[in-house]
Write a protein that holds these residues in place. Structure first.
Motif, PDB file in Angstrom:
ATOM      1  N   GLU A   1     -14.310  -3.262   1.851  1.00  0.00           N
ATOM      2  CA  GLU A   1     -14.376  -3.996   0.598  1.00  0.00           C
ATOM      3  C   GLU A   1     -13.128  -3.766  -0.242  1.00  0.00           C
ATOM      4  OE1 GLU A   1     -17.907  -2.694  -1.237  1.00  0.00           O
ATOM      5  OE2 GLU A   1     -19.264  -3.909   0.016  1.00  0.00           O
ATOM      6  N   GLN A   2     -12.657  -2.498  -0.283  1.00  0.00           N
ATOM      7  CA  GLN A   2     -11.430  -2.209  -1.030  1.00  0.00           C
ATOM      8  C   GLN A   2     -10.229  -2.955  -0.428  1.00  0.00           C
ATOM      9  OE1 GLN A   2     -10.685   1.933  -1.679  1.00  0.00           O
ATOM     10  NE2 GLN A   2     -12.869   2.422  -1.861  1.00  0.00           N
ATOM     11  N   SER A   3     -10.150  -2.987   0.887  1.00  0.00           N
ATOM     12  CA  SER A   3      -9.020  -3.663   1.535  1.00  0.00           C
ATOM     13  C   SER A   3      -9.060  -5.163   1.263  1.00  0.00           C
ATOM     14  CB  SER A   3      -9.058  -3.397   3.039  1.00  0.00           C
ATOM     15  OG  SER A   3      -8.031  -4.095   3.692  1.00  0.00           O
ATOM     16  N   THR A   4     -10.291  -5.724   1.270  1.00  0.00           N
ATOM     17  CA  THR A   4     -10.407  -7.165   1.028  1.00  0.00           C
ATOM     18  C   THR A   4      -9.991  -7.517  -0.397  1.00  0.00           C
ATOM     19  OG1 THR A   4     -12.220  -7.286   2.622  1.00  0.00           O
ATOM     20  CG2 THR A   4     -11.980  -9.129   1.063  1.00  0.00           C
ATOM     21  N   GLU A   5     -10.410  -6.722  -1.364  1.00  0.00           N
ATOM     22  CA  GLU A   5     -10.037  -6.971  -2.750  1.00  0.00           C
ATOM     23  C   GLU A   5      -8.529  -6.820  -2.969  1.00  0.00           C
ATOM     24  OE1 GLU A   5     -12.293  -4.474  -5.243  1.00  0.00           O
ATOM     25  OE2 GLU A   5     -14.250  -5.370  -4.732  1.00  0.00           O
ATOM     26  N   LEU A   6      -7.947  -5.815  -2.300  1.00  0.00           N
ATOM     27  CA  LEU A   6      -6.506  -5.579  -2.451  1.00  0.00           C
ATOM     28  C   LEU A   6      -5.698  -6.752  -1.902  1.00  0.00           C
ATOM     29  CD1 LEU A   6      -4.239  -3.675  -3.293  1.00  0.00           C
ATOM     30  CD2 LEU A   6      -4.362  -2.651  -1.003  1.00  0.00           C
ATOM     31  N   GLU A   7      -6.082  -7.228  -0.716  1.00  0.00           N
ATOM     32  CA  GLU A   7      -5.339  -8.326  -0.113  1.00  0.00           C
ATOM     33  C   GLU A   7      -5.475  -9.603  -0.931  1.00  0.00           C
ATOM     34  OE1 GLU A   7      -6.567  -8.802   3.897  1.00  0.00           O
ATOM     35  OE2 GLU A   7      -5.983  -6.774   4.508  1.00  0.00           O
ATOM     36  N   ALA A   8      -6.627  -9.788  -1.544  1.00  0.00           N
ATOM     37  CA  ALA A   8      -6.833 -10.998  -2.330  1.00  0.00           C
ATOM     38  C   ALA A   8      -6.017 -10.987  -3.613  1.00  0.00           C
ATOM     39  CB  ALA A   8      -8.321 -11.168  -2.652  1.00  0.00           C
TER      40      ALA A   8
ATOM     41  N   ARG B   1       0.829  -1.208   0.000  1.00  0.00           N
ATOM     42  CA  ARG B   1       0.000   0.000   0.000  1.00  0.00           C
ATOM     43  C   ARG B   1       0.864   1.258   0.000  1.00  0.00           C
ATOM     44  NH1 ARG B   1      -4.863  -1.348   4.337  1.00  0.00           N
ATOM     45  NH2 ARG B   1      -6.064  -2.735   2.964  1.00  0.00           N
ATOM     46  N   ILE B   2       1.905   1.255   0.809  1.00  0.00           N
ATOM     47  CA  ILE B   2       2.798   2.425   0.838  1.00  0.00           C
ATOM     48  C   ILE B   2       3.471   2.613  -0.513  1.00  0.00           C
ATOM     49  CG2 ILE B   2       4.907   3.359   1.871  1.00  0.00           C
ATOM     50  CD1 ILE B   2       4.135   1.928   4.467  1.00  0.00           C
ATOM     51  N   ASP B   3       3.880   1.515  -1.126  1.00  0.00           N
ATOM     52  CA  ASP B   3       4.500   1.589  -2.441  1.00  0.00           C
ATOM     53  C   ASP B   3       3.543   2.175  -3.464  1.00  0.00           C
ATOM     54  OD1 ASP B   3       6.422   0.940  -4.581  1.00  0.00           O
ATOM     55  OD2 ASP B   3       4.931  -0.584  -5.123  1.00  0.00           O
ATOM     56  N   GLN B   4       2.270   1.718  -3.447  1.00  0.00           N
ATOM     57  CA  GLN B   4       1.295   2.231  -4.395  1.00  0.00           C
ATOM     58  C   GLN B   4       0.996   3.707  -4.148  1.00  0.00           C
ATOM     59  OE1 GLN B   4      -2.006  -0.449  -3.962  1.00  0.00           O
ATOM     60  NE2 GLN B   4      -1.267  -1.788  -5.607  1.00  0.00           N
ATOM     61  N   PHE B   5       0.939   4.081  -2.879  1.00  0.00           N
ATOM     62  CA  PHE B   5       0.666   5.487  -2.563  1.00  0.00           C
ATOM     63  C   PHE B   5       1.784   6.391  -3.056  1.00  0.00           C
ATOM     64  CE2 PHE B   5       1.248   9.041   0.407  1.00  0.00           C
ATOM     65  CZ  PHE B   5       0.056   9.715   0.203  1.00  0.00           C
ATOM     66  N   LEU B   6       3.008   5.972  -2.844  1.00  0.00           N
ATOM     67  CA  LEU B   6       4.135   6.794  -3.286  1.00  0.00           C
ATOM     68  C   LEU B   6       4.204   6.878  -4.799  1.00  0.00           C
ATOM     69  CD1 LEU B   6       6.907   5.670  -0.773  1.00  0.00           C
ATOM     70  CD2 LEU B   6       5.532   7.750  -0.718  1.00  0.00           C
ATOM     71  N   ARG B   7       3.866   5.777  -5.461  1.00  0.00           N
ATOM     72  CA  ARG B   7       3.858   5.822  -6.918  1.00  0.00           C
ATOM     73  C   ARG B   7       2.755   6.738  -7.435  1.00  0.00           C
ATOM     74  NH1 ARG B   7       6.884   1.593  -9.318  1.00  0.00           N
ATOM     75  NH2 ARG B   7       7.663   0.072  -7.799  1.00  0.00           N
ATOM     76  N   CYS B   8       1.624   6.743  -6.739  1.00  0.00           N
ATOM     77  CA  CYS B   8       0.533   7.633  -7.138  1.00  0.00           C
ATOM     78  C   CYS B   8       0.922   9.086  -6.967  1.00  0.00           C
ATOM     79  CB  CYS B   8      -0.726   7.322  -6.325  1.00  0.00           C
ATOM     80  SG  CYS B   8      -1.492   5.737  -6.715  1.00  0.00           S
ATOM     81  N   VAL B   9       1.572   9.373  -5.872  1.00  0.00           N
ATOM     82  CA  VAL B   9       2.020  10.749  -5.642  1.00  0.00           C
ATOM     83  C   VAL B   9       3.038  11.152  -6.693  1.00  0.00           C
ATOM     84  CG1 VAL B   9       3.237  12.256  -4.041  1.00  0.00           C
ATOM     85  CG2 VAL B   9       1.518  10.651  -3.177  1.00  0.00           C
ATOM     86  N   LYS B  10       3.924  10.227  -7.013  1.00  0.00           N
ATOM     87  CA  LYS B  10       4.962  10.532  -7.996  1.00  0.00           C
ATOM     88  C   LYS B  10       4.365  10.803  -9.370  1.00  0.00           C
ATOM     89  CE  LYS B  10       9.093   8.530 -10.121  1.00  0.00           C
ATOM     90  NZ  LYS B  10       9.972   7.345 -10.194  1.00  0.00           N
ATOM     91  N   ARG B  11       3.339  10.068  -9.752  1.00  0.00           N
ATOM     92  CA  ARG B  11       2.763  10.200 -11.089  1.00  0.00           C
ATOM     93  C   ARG B  11       1.574  11.165 -11.126  1.00  0.00           C
ATOM     94  NH1 ARG B  11       2.730   3.740 -12.682  1.00  0.00           N
ATOM     95  NH2 ARG B  11       4.980   3.415 -12.457  1.00  0.00           N
ATOM     96  N   TYR B  12       1.302  11.800 -10.004  1.00  0.00           N
ATOM     97  CA  TYR B  12       0.210  12.771  -9.928  1.00  0.00           C
ATOM     98  C   TYR B  12      -1.138  12.129 -10.308  1.00  0.00           C
ATOM     99  CZ  TYR B  12       4.022  16.115  -9.836  1.00  0.00           C
ATOM    100  OH  TYR B  12       5.156  16.799  -9.515  1.00  0.00           O
ATOM    101  N   ARG B  13      -1.391  10.946  -9.819  1.00  0.00           N
ATOM    102  CA  ARG B  13      -2.664  10.270 -10.024  1.00  0.00           C
ATOM    103  C   ARG B  13      -3.336  10.014  -8.690  1.00  0.00           C
ATOM    104  NH1 ARG B  13      -1.115   5.606 -14.480  1.00  0.00           N
ATOM    105  NH2 ARG B  13      -0.369   7.017 -16.115  1.00  0.00           N
ATOM    106  N   LEU B  14      -4.620   9.781  -8.780  1.00  0.00           N
ATOM    107  CA  LEU B  14      -5.365   9.489  -7.561  1.00  0.00           C
ATOM    108  C   LEU B  14      -5.025   8.117  -7.031  1.00  0.00           C
ATOM    109  CD1 LEU B  14      -7.565  10.274  -5.527  1.00  0.00           C
ATOM    110  CD2 LEU B  14      -9.266   9.269  -7.073  1.00  0.00           C
ATOM    111  N   CYS B  15      -4.921   7.179  -7.903  1.00  0.00           N
ATOM    112  CA  CYS B  15      -4.600   5.818  -7.493  1.00  0.00           C
ATOM    113  C   CYS B  15      -4.027   5.081  -8.692  1.00  0.00           C
ATOM    114  CB  CYS B  15      -5.862   5.093  -6.988  1.00  0.00           C
ATOM    115  SG  CYS B  15      -5.528   3.441  -6.337  1.00  0.00           S
TER     116      CYS B  15
END
Length: 411
Positions: free
Chosen positions: A367-374, A336-350
Motif C-alpha cells: 500500500e505504501q509503495s502504491t501511494e508513493l508511485e501515484a 526512494r533512494i533520494d528520500q532515504f538519504l535525505r532522511c538519514v541526513k536530517r536524522y528523521r524516520l521518513c
C-alpha cells in the motif's frame, strides 16, 4: 696597539716573493727545457717506460649547470668540464738543473693524451678540448688537463609521476682506442663536483654518483645525476585550474531545471574545460614509453564533464514530461533512494518534499509503495537526480584528486 702576528698565508706569500726574487726563469731557460724534453719525444707513443704497464687515468667531472632535460628526445644537456690526470714518464726533469722550473704549460696537441670520448652522446665522437687548450705538466711528469664541454647525452625519461617525477641520467666516458690493459680509468671523487654551479629553474639535483666499469677490452666511467622536477609551476598553472573546473561542472546540479540555465551552464563549463585542455596539452611532456598519471586524470575529468552534460540533457527531457503515469520502477527507485538519504541526513524516520507522507505505519509495504508511485511527479525525479549526482560525482572527483596527489607525491 699591539701588532698582530702574520698568518700562515702571509708567510707563504712572503716566502714566494723571496723565491721569485732569488730565482728568475728566462725564456731561454724554458726553451732549453723544452728542447731537452722533446728531443726524442713522440706523442703517438704511450708515455710509459714499461710498455707492458697501463697508464692510470684519473677522471673527475665538474658541473656548471643543468641546461635542459628534453623529454621528447630523451636528452640531458649539461655544462661542465672534466679533470683528467695521468703521469707522463717521458716528461720528467730535475728542477735544480733547470733553474728551478717546476711546471710548464703546453698545447694539448703537442703531447700524448688519452682519447677519452663521450660514449652515450647525441653527436658524433669528437676530441675533448681543442687546439687552444693548454695542459700543465709538473716536473714529476704529472699532467693535468681540464677540457670544457657542453655534454648532450641520452637519458631514459619516465614521466609516470609528472610533475613530481625524478629522472636518473648517466654521463658515460670511455677510452675509445686503448684497451684496459693500456689505459685504465680511476676516480678520485665519489660523484660529481660542483664548480660555480647555477641552479636550474625546473630541475634540482638530488644526488650524484660515479662508477667505473673495467674488463679486458675497455675501461669506462659513468657519472650518474638524479634530478627532481620542481612542481610548483605545474601545480599552480595546470592542476589547480583543472580541479576548479571539475568542481564548477558539478554545480550544474544545483541550478534548478525551471531556471532555464542548466543546459547553457553545463555546455559553457564543458567548453571551457575542453579549451583549457588544449592549452595545457602543450605543457605536458610527450613520451610513448610511459604515460603520466596526470594525463589519465585529465581524461577522467573530461569524461566526468561529458557525463554531466549528458545527465543534464536527460534531466531536461524528463522534467518537462506532463504525465507521470506508467513511470518505470527505475525512476521510482531513484526517488526512494533520494528520500532515504535525505532522511538519514536530517536524522528523521521518513521525510518527503510535497510528494507523500506515511500516515499509518501499520499499512503494509504494498500500500505504501502504491501511494508513493501515484504521488511521484517528474520534477521529483529530476530533483532526486540532482541530489544524487551532485554528491556522488563530488565524492568521485575529490577521491580522484586525492589519489592523484597522494600517489604521485608518494613516489
Amino acid at each position: 696597539m699591539a701588532r698582530l702576528a702574520p698568518s700562515f698565508g702571509h708567510l707563504v706569500f712572503i716566502l714566494s716573493l723571496l723565491q721569485v726574487s732569488v730565482v728568475c726563469q728566462t725564456p731561454d731557460n724554458v726553451n732549453s727545457l723544452l728542447t731537452n724534453l722533446f728531443a726524442n719525444y713522440n706523442n703517438k707513443i704511450r708515455p710509459v717506460n714499461d710498455q707492458s704497464l697501463p697508464i692510470v687515468l684519473d677522471v673527475s667531472m665538474f658541473l656548471f649547470s643543468v641546461n635542459a632535460v628534453d623529454e621528447v628526445n630523451e636528452k640531458l644537456v649539461t655544462t661542465g668540464f672534466l679533470g683528467l690526470t695521468w703521469t707522463d714518464d717521458l716528461l720528467q726533469w730535475d728542477p735544480t738543473l733547470q733553474n728551478e722550473i717546476f711546471i710548464i704549460f703546453l698545447p694539448q696537441k703537442d703531447i700524448w693524451k688519452p682519447d677519452l670520448v663521450l660514449k652515450n652522446g647525441f653527436k658524433k665522437l669528437t676530441e675533448m678540448g681543442g687546439d687552444f687548450y693548454f695542459l700543465s705538466i709538473s716536473n714529476f711528469g704529472d699532467v693535468y688537463w681540464y677540457p670544457y664541454e657542453v655534454f648532450e647525452t641520452r637519458c631514459s625519461i619516465d614521466i609516470t609521476y609528472f610533475p613530481y617525477d625524478k629522472q636518473t641520467c648517466n654521463v658515460t666516458f670511455i677510452v675509445w682506442s686503448y684497451s684496459a690493459d693500456e689505459v685504465i680509468i680511476t676516480k678520485s671523487s665519489g660523484g660529481i663536483d660542483f664548480y660555480e654551479y647555477e641552479e636550474n629553474s625546473v630541475w634540482t639535483i638530488v644526488s650524484t654518483d660515479s662508477d667505473i666499469k673495467k674488463d679486458s677490452y675497455e675501461s669506462e666511467i659513468t657519472f650518474t645525476i638524479t634530478l627532481q622536477r620542481k612542481p610548483r609551476y605545474y601545480v599552480m598553472n595546470m592542476i589547480l585550474p583543472v580541479v576548479c573546473l571539475g568542481l564548477l561542472s558539478l554545480l550544474v546540479f544545483i541550478v534548478p531545471a525551471d531556471a532555464g540555465e542548466k543546459m547553457s551552464y553545463s555546455v559553457t563549463v564543458f567548453l571551457a574545460f575542453a579549451v583549457f585542455l588544449t592549452i595545457i596539452s602543450a605543457e605536458l611532456p610527450v613520451n610513448s614509453e610511459s604515460t603520466s598519471i596526470l594525463s589519465f586524470y585529465l581524461v577522467l575529468q573530461l569524461m566526468i564533464g561529458a557525463l554531466v552534460l549528458i545527465i543534464s540533457s536527460i534531466q531536461l527531457r524528463l522534467h518537462y514530461r506532463k504525465s507521470s503515469r506508467g513511470m518505470s520502477k527505475f525512476f521510482v527507485a531513484i526517488v526512494r533512494i533520494d528520500q532515504f538519504l535525505r532522511c538519514v541526513k536530517r536524522y528523521r524516520l521518513c521525510c518527503k518534499k510535497d510528494v507523500t507522507t506515511v500516515e499509518n505505519f501499520d499499512k503494509n509495504e504494498e500500500e505504501q509503495s502504491t501511494e508513493l508511485e501515484a504521488a511521484i511527479e517528474w520534477s521529483d525525479v529530476t530533483n532526486a537526480i540532482d541530489f544524487l549526482c551532485f554528491w556522488f560525482l563530488l565524492l568521485v572527483n575529490v577521491g580522484l584528486t586525492m589519489f592523484l596527489f597522494l600517489y604521485i607525491t608518494g613516489s
